[in-house]
Design an enzyme around this catalytic site. Structure first.
Site, PDB file in Angstrom:
ATOM      1  N   GLY A 166       0.808  -1.188   0.001  1.00 27.13           N
ATOM      2  CA  GLY A 166       0.014   0.038  -0.102  1.00 27.13           C
ATOM      3  C   GLY A 166       0.724   1.276  -0.170  1.00 27.13           C
ATOM      4  O   GLY A 166       2.173   1.204  -0.216  1.00 27.13           O
ATOM      5  N   MET A 202       1.976   3.044   2.619  1.00 32.98           N
ATOM      6  CA  MET A 202       2.743   3.470   3.592  1.00 32.98           C
ATOM      7  C   MET A 202       3.591   2.186   4.021  1.00 32.98           C
ATOM      8  O   MET A 202       4.631   2.311   4.637  1.00 32.98           O
ATOM      9  CB  MET A 202       2.011   3.745   4.867  1.00 32.98           C
ATOM     10  CG  MET A 202       1.093   5.149   4.847  1.00 32.98           C
ATOM     11  SD  MET A 202       0.252   5.504   6.557  1.00 32.98           S
ATOM     12  CE  MET A 202       1.652   5.480   7.412  1.00 32.98           C
ATOM     13  N   ASP A 234      -8.639   5.768  10.331  1.00 31.62           N
ATOM     14  CA  ASP A 234      -8.557   5.271   9.124  1.00 31.62           C
ATOM     15  C   ASP A 234      -9.637   4.065   8.907  1.00 31.62           C
ATOM     16  O   ASP A 234      -9.194   3.216   8.541  1.00 31.62           O
ATOM     17  CB  ASP A 234      -7.171   5.209   8.544  1.00 31.62           C
ATOM     18  CG  ASP A 234      -6.935   4.953   7.234  1.00 31.62           C
ATOM     19  OD1 ASP A 234      -7.866   5.394   6.263  1.00 31.62           O
ATOM     20  OD2 ASP A 234      -6.126   4.533   6.553  1.00 31.62           O
TER      21      ASP A 234
END
Length: 603
Positions: free
Chosen positions: A27, A29, A141
């Site tokens: 992803g 990060m 998130d």
């Protein structure tokens, strides 16, 4: 699952303990790998931060602190955090390995879920968030990519390592706002603030998506999506899937209110409300809603229908960078509408703009002033309108509150019987939901008097579970259970109902059930045999008599013992051992003062 390819980290041992296995996902990060903990001999998930973030000392320090907070969170619906460390510049997390798929994968496969199925998934998610909120931890998130569906059916929320303590600073030094545009609360967009209510907002958006298969705001750019979060009200799910029950609309509306003060204060409250709605849904609602034809959410209102985006609040200070398009279970996977947002710390125009010649600055200022004056003039002269909200199924007070938020007035009209709407809830609104009206318009509510009364069936002398099933088959709700002693009705069977059998009851009002505790053994101490026999006969119990020699402190021919003891549950037909003193005299005194130990048999 994403193939590992030539990933140089595969096969590497982190911190001399964790063997990096196949790559699971990548992803924006981090990259997630399947791994093995050689010390404890167990499967783990290894989340390794990208090198650009691992080189940021402030981020690494903050991330380690937040990982420690997450490790302290123990809940069956939270992916457990085992360890955090650094190995040759690689910052990594060690987490519980969950074999399964993400909620995003399920949505991609099925499109949308039925109301009961959606709430059954949402409740463990909200339970996990509630546990975090109780210890001051905010996820920030919440989205389907961060929900794992284990192979055994368990639902788990991941990426609490990206959360931060609610008591910590509201802004990071770099100005990074962690989150996905489709699920960001208005206050996150405007100020970066995040508390338990921002998680509630994101969970409400996710519930909308589970019910409809769509995210509520469709727009061409992430910036436009963020603007709609700030300036528009989330539409009711029934506007996309016709026929969805109104209580689902109310549940989503409450969680996604643009004003944080009007949302549930934390996920525990949202969890409780979702449970009430789930219990109120018809058993076959999923099958019914599956046949509905979706009406996809519309694009942003046309020009003139809403205000222009405020240039200082959004356009200048918000920069959006698209995330990766891969899906994964690390919480940073992106869909086409998922982006990471960065809000710079500086105020005012970017530095490059300040370097432009003064004439450009004066021209831009003139344009801004003209736009503001024009917008103000339009605002003063334009006729303000609003769409009638979905109010069916709400209480009169809730309907009034929701309408007044849009500048509309409400009055209660007549009552009518409505089999699909509970008693005292709104059954109809005039003008109808979705109608464009002027602000200040008076809406007339028709309230439901409930369903037609139903005769209570006779469930006396039936086991409790069978009695409750018969009540439901008759269209009634089993209500409170009252326990009562009975010498005639066996323990666990129904003595009576309130209202009694044959009486009519509104289906929206529960039926009280009186359940037998059976009988309790009476105290026979001190009674004569005749008195004890009559008392036991009245209860249908069978006495078995035993004698013992009297002692100096008791009268002969009286009850001195019993089995079962007083207060013990008994049923009709049970045997009762009754011990009495006999009337024999000893040769040296009027009464024997000892127990001769002999069994004189039954009388």
């Amino acid at each position: 699952m994403e193939m590992a390819g030539a990933d140089p980290l595969v096969g590497h041992v982190l911190d001399g303990r964790y063997v990096v296995g196949s790559r699971v996902a990548r992803g924006g990060m981090a990259t997630v790998y399947a791994g093995h903990d050689t010390k404890l001999d167990r499967a783990v998930a290894l989340k390794v931060m990208h090198a650009n973030l691992a080189g940021d000392e402030d981020f690494v320090r903050r991330f380690a602190d937040e990982a420690r907070h997450a490790a302290a969170l123990s809940h069956p619906n939270v992916v457990a955090m085992y360890d955090q460390g650094t190995d040759q510049g690689r910052v990594f997390l060690v987490m519980e390995y969950v074999a399964g798929r993400t909620l995003r994968d399920l949505l991609t496969e099925r499109g949308r879920l039925g109301p009961r199925a959606a709430l059954r998934i949402m409740r463990p998610i909200l339970a996990a968030l509630g546990a975090a909120h109780r210890v001051g931890l905010v996820h920030r998130d919440v989205k389907p990519e961060n929900v794992l569906l284990a192979a055994d059916g368990q639902v788990k929320v991941t990426d609490f390592g990206l959360a931060r303590a609610e008591t910590a600073s509201r802004h990071t030094k770099t100005g990074i706002l962690i989150g996905t545009v489709a699920y960001l609360a208005p206050e996150q967009v405007l100020t970066g603030d995040a508390d338990a209510r921002t998680d509630v907002y994101a969970a409400g958006i996710m519930l909308f998506e589970l019910l409809t298969g769509y995210q509520p705001y469709q727009a061409g750019t992430p910036l436009a999506v963020a603007y709609r979060h700030v300036n528009e009200t989330v539409p009711p799910p029934s506007s996309v899937i016709p026929g969805l029950p109104p209580q689902l609309d109310a549940l989503v509306a409450g969680a996604t209110d643009r004003d944080p003060a009007r949302r549930p204060p934390d996920a525990d409250r949202f969890h409780a409300a979702a449970g009430e709605v789930l219990r109120s849904l018809p058993p076959d609602i999923d099958a019914i809603s599956a046949s509905a034809v979706p009406v996809p959410p519309g694009p942003p209102p046309a020009a003139g229908g809403t205000q222009a985006p405020p240039p200082e609040r959004v356009t200048q200070n918000l920069h959006v960078h698209p995330g990766a398009s891969s899906s994964g279970r690390d919480g940073t996977a992106r869909t086409p509408s998922s982006h990471t947002m960065v809000i710079p710390d500086h105020e005012g125009p970017p530095r490059k703009w300040r370097r432009r010649p003064r004439t450009y600055g004066l021209f831009a200022a003139a344009v801004v002033v003209a736009l503001l004056l024009g917008g103000f003039a339009w605002f003063q002269t334009a006729e303000r309108t609003a769409r009638v909200p979905q109010l069916v199924g709400l209480s009169e007070a809730d309907a009034r509150l929701r309408a007044e938020r849009l500048g509309l007035k409400v009055k209660a009209g007549s009552f009518r019987q409505d089999p699909s709407v509970p008693k005292d809830k709104v059954a109809q609104v005039e003008p109808g939901a979705g109608t464009q009206v002027r602000t200040g318009t008076l809406l007339t509510l028709t309230l439901s008097s409930g369903r037609p009364p139903v005769a209570v069936p006779d469930v006396r002398n039936q086991p409790l579970d069978q009695a409750e099933q018969r009540l439901r088959q008759a269209g009634l709700q089993p209500g409170r259970r009252l326990r009562q002693d009975s010498a005639t009705v066996p323990r666990g069977d129904v003595i009576t109902t309130r209202p009694a059998a044959g009486k009519k009851q509104n289906p929206d009002e529960p039926v009280t059930i009186v359940v037998s505790r059976g009988m309790t053994m009476p105290d026979l101490s001190g009674l004569t045999p005749d008195q004890a026999a009559r008392k036991l006969a009245a209860l249908g119990l069978n006495p078995q008599w035993r004698q013992q020699a009297p002692d100096g402190g008791r009268q002969p021919n009286t009850v001195v013992g019993q089995d079962p003891p007083a207060g013990r549950p008994v049923n009709r037909g049970d045997d009762v051992q009754v011990t009495i003193t006999d009337q024999r005299q000893c040769e040296w005194g009027p009464f024997c003062s000892y127990d001769d130990g002999q069994d004189d048999g039954d009388w």
